[in-house]
Design a protein around this motif. Structure first.
Motif, mmCIF file in Angstrom:
data_model
loop_
_atom_site.group_PDB
_atom_site.id
_atom_site.type_symbol
_atom_site.label_atom_id
_atom_site.label_comp_id
_atom_site.label_asym_id
_atom_site.label_seq_id
_atom_site.Cartn_x
_atom_site.Cartn_y
_atom_site.Cartn_z
ATOM 1 N N LYS A 164 -1.870 3.390 -6.935
ATOM 2 C CA LYS A 164 -3.247 3.428 -6.423
ATOM 3 C C LYS A 164 -4.119 4.329 -7.277
ATOM 4 O O LYS A 164 -5.279 4.014 -7.542
ATOM 5 C CB LYS A 164 -3.252 3.918 -4.972
ATOM 6 C CG LYS A 164 -4.615 3.848 -4.314
ATOM 7 C CD LYS A 164 -4.537 4.121 -2.828
ATOM 8 C CE LYS A 164 -4.370 5.584 -2.520
ATOM 9 N NZ LYS A 164 -4.345 5.856 -1.074
ATOM 10 N N GLN A 219 1.382 4.381 -3.087
ATOM 11 C CA GLN A 219 1.079 5.762 -2.731
ATOM 12 C C GLN A 219 2.046 6.739 -3.416
ATOM 13 O O GLN A 219 1.787 7.931 -3.476
ATOM 14 C CB GLN A 219 1.215 5.884 -1.195
ATOM 15 C CG GLN A 219 0.747 7.146 -0.583
ATOM 16 C CD GLN A 219 -0.733 7.353 -0.747
ATOM 17 O OE1 GLN A 219 -1.523 6.412 -0.638
ATOM 18 N NE2 GLN A 219 -1.125 8.562 -1.063
ATOM 19 N N LEU A 231 -6.059 2.113 0.051
ATOM 20 C CA LEU A 231 -5.987 1.088 -0.983
ATOM 21 C C LEU A 231 -7.180 0.142 -0.916
ATOM 22 O O LEU A 231 -7.744 -0.263 -1.936
ATOM 23 C CB LEU A 231 -4.681 0.295 -0.832
ATOM 24 C CG LEU A 231 -4.411 -0.716 -1.942
ATOM 25 C CD1 LEU A 231 -4.275 -0.030 -3.285
ATOM 26 C CD2 LEU A 231 -3.146 -1.520 -1.639
ATOM 27 N N ALA A 234 0.838 -1.202 0.000
ATOM 28 C CA ALA A 234 0.000 0.000 0.000
ATOM 29 C C ALA A 234 0.871 1.249 0.000
ATOM 30 O O ALA A 234 0.530 2.261 -0.612
ATOM 31 C CB ALA A 234 -0.918 -0.002 1.223
#
Lengths: 429, 429, 429, 429
Positions: free
Chosen positions: A51, A40, A108, A36
């Motif tokens: 994402k 980003q 996410l 995650a």
């Protein structure tokens, strides 16, 4: 995009659904090696977080398919309309591009929930709503759009990782298979000029910028049988290529002076040896692999130094079509091969498809008679037809069913974070 | 920092260990409401990601305590030495500050593992190694350093969230308790001038910039009994404060022209009503709360408009000490209160400690005889003694045992992302 | 400025007129070696064209004396009110500062006609209008203002000429007279601390920033008997001064990294030998002359490297007054000497006045009780009291009757195009 | 440039000398209304001072003719080689372009002396040295080069004057003669497509970028009978043209957002009425005059708004040649007319030549087979063939014997300080 009237039959519909599932799944699979936190990252304005790619591709289906065409559809989250709009000014002011990396919310998980919801509604649309061909065309456009973002996802994360001193690897750093053989010698292939048909024949999907199909007058020329290699590019460097203004376009020379460039992006020297950053981390530079991540300015200066030139996009298309081999796509180094890097040419392969996007000398301009569609989708391509250069042929991270001979990619001449390379052309003596 | 010779006794050692655990735990608790993605955000060069704060505070203990003083200590990860160095040039080139948000690796899990490892080794150091007082002092410095980053962690995430159009809340948007009463009237408190002792008495921990304690000559003056409120600041705005160059310092006027500022950072108007972004999300502006997130230029212009001035840091220290109340710290609005915003003054409270850092008119300069220590820790404060202004008193996100009357905080006059406010002073008529 | 009531007597009036003529004439004399083209040059925002200085100093008399106080005065040209306003926002928006070099119209002839007209009207004012003392004070302010611009005229044209590869000389490159003797050894002079009166005694003209006279507490300290020389500064360079971050303030280190500075402004190396650009063209660097055109950051780093520090402005004033010699001003290297460069110290001279403006460690801040005047003249000094450093003592291009012990000059710490130098101070051991 | 072998005959030689005198004289005549101070001005990097134009055009003859070809020639001043080199990197590093306005030395007198010396030596070369045709060609290139700078001299001084609040006039502000009649209605003229010869026939001088002559395939199209007028452009503005992103190329939209553009360069509104700055000072905007000083982005957006498009450079050349009138050049509004502004179209005139450079949709690229010459003159055109757009037809400040149908001018799409205008084209329905 081909937009025709009339409903499509069941088989087409089933095929479309299968394709939808496959391509949407592929995007998520490409994000698998990433956390995650990785997803980003936005390391420059030109690039976007993973994402964001995951969300924006879903936004495309929501905006152009579900909102107008699925009865009773309610947006997943009203904020997403602004957050994940890329550049469609006619749909409202998009969220500031250079700040996409600051959207930790939605997280996410929410973005994946968004994707699932979009997928479920798209399944509904593709199975229950009368699928007139204009919808089919829009879905196909959405899938091709998604494939473009698959490529960007990889080039963007490569750029982001390259900033981190620990130089993370996205995937295993697979060494090139045939390192010992070297690249085959470069052969000059003559092509006959004349009036040639350029653009999409319309038998498969194509972007509006590939139309209308039309004639172009092309002179006799010769084209190189493979891409320029790292070893050949090193000769240019060692011959003082980055210090000789006469080799460079004026804007290119100004750029390399300002940024003090002395080699391609992602190259670095450590204790006298050359390395390049790859999706497999930092790797020794292999001389017989195609030189990649060069800007147009570098490609042009190299060609001038070599006493040659870059092909026009029309020459490229004529040559690539004439020299096409039956098994071309099968052998090509495209996304499905998961090499994530250009590979050494083999004697049986001319590298027109896959490996690297090839800079052409052509400016990105509309074909004669080009008209963007009047609705928001009309912002897809047309408004970028200024200041950019056409690239052809796809790269090692382009999906196989996304590329074709008439495909026109485009980037600014200074950009080098895409998988870009050099094929030389020359006038016939 | 007080560095004395001789080993400390068991009680001191136990107390230090307890404090270590408490403060380190507090940092992690503050990160609790945040996801790994949130903790990755860096919205400007002045700010850092939460994850970076978590790592850098550990790096401090590793670098200054464990590496030199714990026998057999092996670094958790050699890369961390560069990645999480903030600005200690004498320890090597720190990783580029504006790119801290691009370090997705090490991931959050690794950073927490790093913290656990550091904590475990620090426990070892604090229980098994002979703890001479210079080590005690360094540990205490490290804990105060960590507390500074607790405050930054909150102001930095506030800034990052403010960029996101969905305006996320870090915590519940607790409404100010005594909204109905309003702020008490501002009273002018006279202070007698003379030669006053300024700086730390040395009975507790202090930063080197609070030393040497020395005398300052201060004239008679008067100081306001509370901070300036939003309602008072609105009067300034409505009276054309942001359009009248005569009220502003030259550099301040240039700034608000260039950035087209018309109100404090985080304020916005929606349909004619004023709101401010807080750690509890977007909230209506409350007139009786202290105005916050003003730059020094704004504070100074407001004071000029009001026919007053800001206090010098020496006046502030003299006044705050003279007007000290027995239960001052107990009632103050500091981090432990978890209000995350300045609160309306009450009649029994003069707001010297907590609520907001108060801009003084003093430039951040060394006290007479100041000498930074010769080692790397010497870079802690001294090299910033140029171009910055002193702020005093702590804020609503300052830990209670971190603040004291002699504490000197410092920021550039244009900065406003900290919890900064205005206390007026005036000459005695 | 001293503004008192009551009319001045004839003698004062005659003396003022004589001074007016002398100072106005001096400005024009300084422009003599320059062509109309030279006087058009503006090489950076901080600097102004000579022609602009000639006009702006006249604008000052027109705006603050003639318009309000000469009955029937009609402006020479209404456009000049905006064109030659420097920074008085309360008089309207001044013409864009960085574009002053683009005002080819009015031409030089018109500007001289403007001067003649202003002079003739000022003579009328000074001979026929009842001269109350407030007018006297304003005229005196205007003349001191003009003297400030005499200095700027020279430093600005020096900067402009330095850009031109032919490196023009403004005046004969007079070689330093006593080149053979070298500078006398640096001696440390002890000064006793205590409460000292700081600021103007009010017996002569002074700027508002020198008031109110007040007491400052100063500790015992020692001060160097002369300025730092080029030879001493070269030692700092050769010892790696520009490569060692620990010697620099944080903002200074960032600056020299960003601008890749390795020596003072105007220094250059040719074939291994050092030269500096002077108002007499490019000249070999003389080791025993004072080092000049250093920024505050360089001065501070040098002092740190030398194990010393810069004096505060209060220490400077106390030392300069205590060490004053009877013939100090007579021997000083000021504008009237027409050396246009700092000169080697002689044994009988401590260089407090003239040669170079001396950076102090003090921030430029208001003295306690300072109040700028309420009218436009109030913008003269007060609004610059932020982000700048105080310099003391005048330079080789400061007029002799313009400088005094209480004079406070101020520049930003990065600026180096003024004649700035370094005097060391130290704590008494 | 045509470079052939063999010596030219006496008549050609005499004609060349006469042309040399006439063109060199014209440049000086154009500088007549300007003072030495005016000629010093450089208001942006794209522009150069008049004095620099006067010197650089002489430098061209000195560098490419006199140094290599006049026996015994000694440079007028060795410094000039660097100072007045524009962009020929192969001849050494040119003096910094944005700082040309800082060269007060050499002064204007010296530059005129330089011109006289060059002229005298050139007369010698043209009368006494055997004039082989390659020299003839270089002289002719030098004269065409000088004519290009005549145009730049005027557009550059226009830009410089526009910054000055007094808005000086270069020449009498001649009002357009036929103000009452208005512009004739716009008529659409159909042109037949096919394979057309493009480029110079070689019968007169041409720049290398007009060669090789070659065939281009052009479709059927229609072209407007005159340029777009101010009144027509005002309709676009009033219809919200500058607020509707769909009309703009992406880079153009970004530009007008960033610079907050709402009308063409040099337009301004005063009390509700439109004015434009001209070489005759500020003048009321005349509706029937052609709109000028538009960027390519504005031209393109206008065309999109009008439902049309800009012609390609090939369409332009085909149309201009087919619609050529016998007396075309005689009636055209070119430099010799000294109007210094575009004029209202008359019924007998289609404005292809003169009035305004017409933006085409074509990128500035080499013609097939183009090869720049190998020597320094090879930097003349080729290295600029990236990121620029082709303009055709000359303007009101282009010399009559300098323009021709095959002439290719080129500027960046954001530039608007040249006399640029809009001719619409459209596909045949």
């Amino acid at each position: 995009m081909t937009i025709l009237a009339g409903e499509v039959d069941t088989e087409v519909r089933a095929e479309l659904l299968a394709r939808y599932r496959r391509i949407r799944g592929e995007t998520e699979q490409l994000s698998d090696p990433l956390s995650a936190e990785d997803m980003q990252l936005q390391s420059m304005s030109d690039a976007s977080p993973t994402k964001w790619h995951l969300a924006h591709t879903s936004w495309f289906f929501e905006t152009f398919l579900l909102r107008p065409h699925l009865p009773g559809y309610r947006p997943f989250d009203p904020d997403f309309h602004q957050l994940f709009n890329s550049y469609y000014n006619s749909l409202g002011t998009p969220f500031s591009r250079p700040q996409r990396g600051l959207l930790s919310r939605p997280d996410l998980e929410a973005v994946f929930a968004y994707r699932r919801r979009i997928d479920s509604c798209m399944e509904q649309l593709l199975t229950q709503v009368p699928l007139i061909s204009s919808l089919d065309a829009l879905v196909t456009l959405g899938l091709n759009h998604e494939q473009q973002h698959q490529e960007l996802l990889l080039t963007d994360i490569k750029h982001a990782f390259s900033i981190n001193p620990v130089l993370p690897a996205y995937a295993d750093g697979g060494v090139d298979e045939d390192t010992e053989d070297g690249a085959p010698p470069l052969v000059w292939l003559p092509i006959n000029g004349g009036l040639h048909r350029i653009g999409s024949e319309g038998d498969h999907f194509y972007f509006d910028n590939e139309s209308p199909i039309h004639q172009q007058l092309v002179g006799d020329f010769a084209v190189a049988s493979r891409l320029v290699t790292n070893a050949e590019y090193l000769e240019f460097i060692e011959d003082g290529g980055y210090r000789e203004p006469r080799l460079w376009l004026s804007d290119g020379w100004a750029l390399i002076q300002r940024e003090q460039r002395t080699c391609p992006h992602y190259w670095q020297q450590r204790e006298g040896r050359w390395y390049q950053f790859t999706l497999g981390g930092l790797q020794p530079l292999l001389g017989h692999e195609p030189v990649c991540h060069v800007s147009f300015y570098e490609a042009d200066a190299f060609a001038t130094w070599a006493g040659r030139r870059l092909p026009t996009e029309f020459e490229w298309e004529v040559a690539a079509c004439q020299l096409r081999r039956p098994d071309q796509l099968a052998g090509a180094n495209l996304l499905e091969k998961r090499s994530f890097r250009p590979l050494t040419a083999t004697s049986g392969q001319n590298q027109f498809l896959g490996d690297l996007w090839e800079w052409t000398s052509s400016a990105y301009l509309p074909y004669p008679g080009f008209r963007p569609s009047a609705d928001a989708v009309g912002e897809y391509n047309g408004k970028f037809m200024c200041n950019q250069k056409v690239l052809r042929g796809g790269s090692c991270v382009t999906p196989a069913d996304h590329i074709r001979m008439s495909y026109r990619n485009f980037f600014y001449p200074h950009q080098s974070w895409q998988f870009t390379g050099i094929r030389l052309a020359g006038d016939v003596q």
